[in-house]
Write an enzyme that holds these catalytic residues in place. Sequence first.
Site, PDB file in Angstrom:
ATOM      1  N   GLY A 225      74.111  53.760  28.807  1.00  0.00           N
ATOM      2  CA  GLY A 225      72.774  54.055  29.327  1.00  0.00           C
ATOM      3  C   GLY A 225      72.127  52.971  30.174  1.00  0.00           C
ATOM      4  O   GLY A 225      70.948  53.081  30.503  1.00  0.00           O
TER       5      GLY A 225
ATOM      6  N   TRP B 205      72.540  52.338  33.358  1.00  0.00           N
ATOM      7  CA  TRP B 205      72.086  52.924  34.635  1.00  0.00           C
ATOM      8  C   TRP B 205      70.868  53.820  34.414  1.00  0.00           C
ATOM      9  O   TRP B 205      69.983  53.893  35.258  1.00  0.00           O
ATOM     10  CB  TRP B 205      73.222  53.719  35.306  1.00  0.00           C
ATOM     11  CG  TRP B 205      74.191  52.863  36.064  1.00  0.00           C
ATOM     12  CD1 TRP B 205      74.543  51.576  35.780  1.00  0.00           C
ATOM     13  CD2 TRP B 205      74.926  53.226  37.240  1.00  0.00           C
ATOM     14  NE1 TRP B 205      75.452  51.125  36.695  1.00  0.00           N
ATOM     15  CE2 TRP B 205      75.711  52.097  37.596  1.00  0.00           C
ATOM     16  CE3 TRP B 205      75.012  54.386  38.011  1.00  0.00           C
ATOM     17  CZ2 TRP B 205      76.565  52.113  38.712  1.00  0.00           C
ATOM     18  CZ3 TRP B 205      75.864  54.403  39.122  1.00  0.00           C
ATOM     19  CH2 TRP B 205      76.629  53.279  39.465  1.00  0.00           C
TER      20      TRP B 205
ATOM     21  N   ASP C 122      76.992  62.912  29.533  1.00  0.00           N
ATOM     22  CA  ASP C 122      78.212  62.154  29.218  1.00  0.00           C
ATOM     23  C   ASP C 122      79.002  62.922  28.167  1.00  0.00           C
ATOM     24  O   ASP C 122      78.423  63.623  27.332  1.00  0.00           O
ATOM     25  CB  ASP C 122      77.869  60.757  28.689  1.00  0.00           C
ATOM     26  CG  ASP C 122      79.055  59.788  28.810  1.00  0.00           C
ATOM     27  OD1 ASP C 122      79.002  58.900  29.697  1.00  0.00           O
ATOM     28  OD2 ASP C 122      80.035  59.911  28.049  1.00  0.00           O
TER      29      ASP C 122
ATOM     30  N   ASP D 247      81.114  67.571  28.761  1.00  0.00           N
ATOM     31  CA  ASP D 247      82.330  67.208  29.490  1.00  0.00           C
ATOM     32  C   ASP D 247      82.182  67.801  30.887  1.00  0.00           C
ATOM     33  O   ASP D 247      82.118  69.031  31.036  1.00  0.00           O
ATOM     34  CB  ASP D 247      83.552  67.803  28.773  1.00  0.00           C
ATOM     35  CG  ASP D 247      84.856  67.517  29.506  1.00  0.00           C
ATOM     36  OD1 ASP D 247      84.818  66.940  30.619  1.00  0.00           O
ATOM     37  OD2 ASP D 247      85.911  67.868  28.954  1.00  0.00           O
TER      38      ASP D 247
ATOM     39  N   ASP E  38      79.054  56.800  37.589  1.00  0.00           N
ATOM     40  CA  ASP E  38      79.764  55.550  37.265  1.00  0.00           C
ATOM     41  C   ASP E  38      80.933  55.923  36.345  1.00  0.00           C
ATOM     42  O   ASP E  38      81.324  55.161  35.465  1.00  0.00           O
ATOM     43  CB  ASP E  38      78.769  54.612  36.555  1.00  0.00           C
ATOM     44  CG  ASP E  38      79.258  53.182  36.410  1.00  0.00           C
ATOM     45  OD1 ASP E  38      80.080  52.760  37.240  1.00  0.00           O
ATOM     46  OD2 ASP E  38      78.815  52.494  35.475  1.00  0.00           O
TER      47      ASP E  38
ATOM     48  N   LYS F   8      81.199  55.764  41.750  1.00  0.00           N
ATOM     49  CA  LYS F   8      82.155  54.676  41.534  1.00  0.00           C
ATOM     50  C   LYS F   8      83.573  55.181  41.794  1.00  0.00           C
ATOM     51  O   LYS F   8      83.896  56.336  41.481  1.00  0.00           O
ATOM     52  CB  LYS F   8      82.084  54.167  40.098  1.00  0.00           C
ATOM     53  CG  LYS F   8      83.116  53.049  39.895  1.00  0.00           C
ATOM     54  CD  LYS F   8      83.036  52.360  38.593  1.00  0.00           C
ATOM     55  CE  LYS F   8      83.342  53.224  37.405  1.00  0.00           C
ATOM     56  NZ  LYS F   8      82.930  52.536  36.197  1.00  0.00           N
TER      57      LYS F   8
HETATM   58  C1  LIG Z   1      81.556  52.907  32.751  1.00  0.00           C
HETATM   59  S1  LIG Z   1      80.889  54.104  31.684  1.00  0.00           S
HETATM   60  C2  LIG Z   1      79.279  54.360  32.375  1.00  0.00           C
HETATM   61  C3  LIG Z   1      78.342  53.206  32.130  1.00  0.00           C
HETATM   62  C4  LIG Z   1      76.922  53.525  32.517  1.00  0.00           C
HETATM   63  N1  LIG Z   1      76.770  53.607  33.970  1.00  0.00           N
HETATM   64  C5  LIG Z   1      75.975  52.486  31.990  1.00  0.00           C
HETATM   65  O1  LIG Z   1      75.395  51.725  32.777  1.00  0.00           O
HETATM   66  O2  LIG Z   1      75.785  52.429  30.776  1.00  0.00           O
HETATM   67  C6  LIG Z   1      81.736  55.582  32.148  1.00  0.00           C
HETATM   68  C7  LIG Z   1      81.344  56.804  31.372  1.00  0.00           C
HETATM   69  O3  LIG Z   1      82.037  57.952  31.890  1.00  0.00           O
HETATM   70  C8  LIG Z   1      82.097  58.889  30.816  1.00  0.00           C
HETATM   71  N2  LIG Z   1      83.028  59.987  31.050  1.00  0.00           N
HETATM   72  C9  LIG Z   1      84.377  59.920  31.192  1.00  0.00           C
HETATM   73  N3  LIG Z   1      84.909  61.154  31.325  1.00  0.00           N
HETATM   74  C10 LIG Z   1      83.866  62.037  31.269  1.00  0.00           C
HETATM   75  C11 LIG Z   1      83.786  63.470  31.339  1.00  0.00           C
HETATM   76  N4  LIG Z   1      84.880  64.228  31.486  1.00  0.00           N
HETATM   77  N5  LIG Z   1      82.560  64.040  31.255  1.00  0.00           N
HETATM   78  C12 LIG Z   1      81.458  63.269  31.099  1.00  0.00           C
HETATM   79  N6  LIG Z   1      81.476  61.926  31.010  1.00  0.00           N
HETATM   80  C13 LIG Z   1      82.673  61.298  31.096  1.00  0.00           C
HETATM   81  C14 LIG Z   1      82.540  58.005  29.651  1.00  0.00           C
HETATM   82  O4  LIG Z   1      82.310  58.622  28.423  1.00  0.00           O
HETATM   83  C15 LIG Z   1      81.704  56.735  29.891  1.00  0.00           C
HETATM   84  O5  LIG Z   1      80.548  56.718  29.090  1.00  0.00           O
END
Ligand SMILES: C[S@@+](CC[C@H](N)C(=O)[O-])C[C@H]1O[C@@H](n2cnc3c(N)ncnc32)[C@H](O)[C@@H]1O
Length: 200
Positions: free
Chosen positions: A52, A54, A72, A88, A112, A152
């Site tokens: 969280g 961002w 997420d 998802d 991201d 990203k």
């Molecule tokens: C690098 S983290 C994001 C960090 C966030 N921007 C922050 O500042 O806290 C990437 C996120 O992508 C999510 N993610 C990966 N695959 C996903 C999907 N199929 N659907 C939704 N979220 C997904 C992961 O669960 C993870 O929380």
Amino acid sequence: MKIENALRDQYRKLAKDQGYRSRSAYKLLEINNKHNVIEPNDTILDIGCAPGGWLQVAKKLSGPTGTVVGVDINLTKTITEVSTMQLDIEDPDAIEKIRKNFPFSFDVVLSDLSPKVSGIWHFDHERQISLTLVALQISSKLLKRGGNAIFKIFDGSYSGDVKQEAAKIFMKVTTSKPKASRQKSSEFYVICSEFKGKRE
Ligand SMILES: C[S@@+](CC[C@H](N)C(=O)[O-])C[C@H]1O[C@@H](n2cnc3c(N)ncnc32)[C@H](O)[C@@H]1O
């Protein structure tokens, strides 16, 4: 200690001291300083928002009248004045589910997204690009005309696919590698502005 590690620790400490949930928060602050993606009063959708950092930055930048929504696959712990949903994004009904919970269009989409990394580079790259293309597709349905987005990317042979698809639906597409992102990491950000409008 290597400079790279020292910088990473510095951002980690800063995030802890300033109450941000992730070091990534500084990447968004830096990108926004340079590219003005988010403005006060904006309505923002953050795709892949957990834990969280961002979301916290998006709320700060959009101000008291801004609206911030995050989705997420994992649960995101509550953040004051921010709405989140566990979803998802590869669910075929993802767009409808977002629309049902949040029946409005967005000024800004943030992504991201990272898959669970396997350590096998080409596999992780392809998976991350595939997720990002889904985020781009969601943006094309939920953004307001003129809206902005950040995606990203794990850089590699398919990075061009995202830039190419983005160029079809945004007037301007550029890239950014913030200082808060480790220089050795292969990630960078695609900054998109002036969404051309929905094609149903
Ligand atoms: C690098 S983290 C994001 C960090 C966030 N921007 C922050 O500042 O806290 C990437 C996120 O992508 C999510 N993610 C990966 N695959 C996903 C999907 N199929 N659907 C939704 N979220 C997904 C992961 O669960 C993870 O929380």
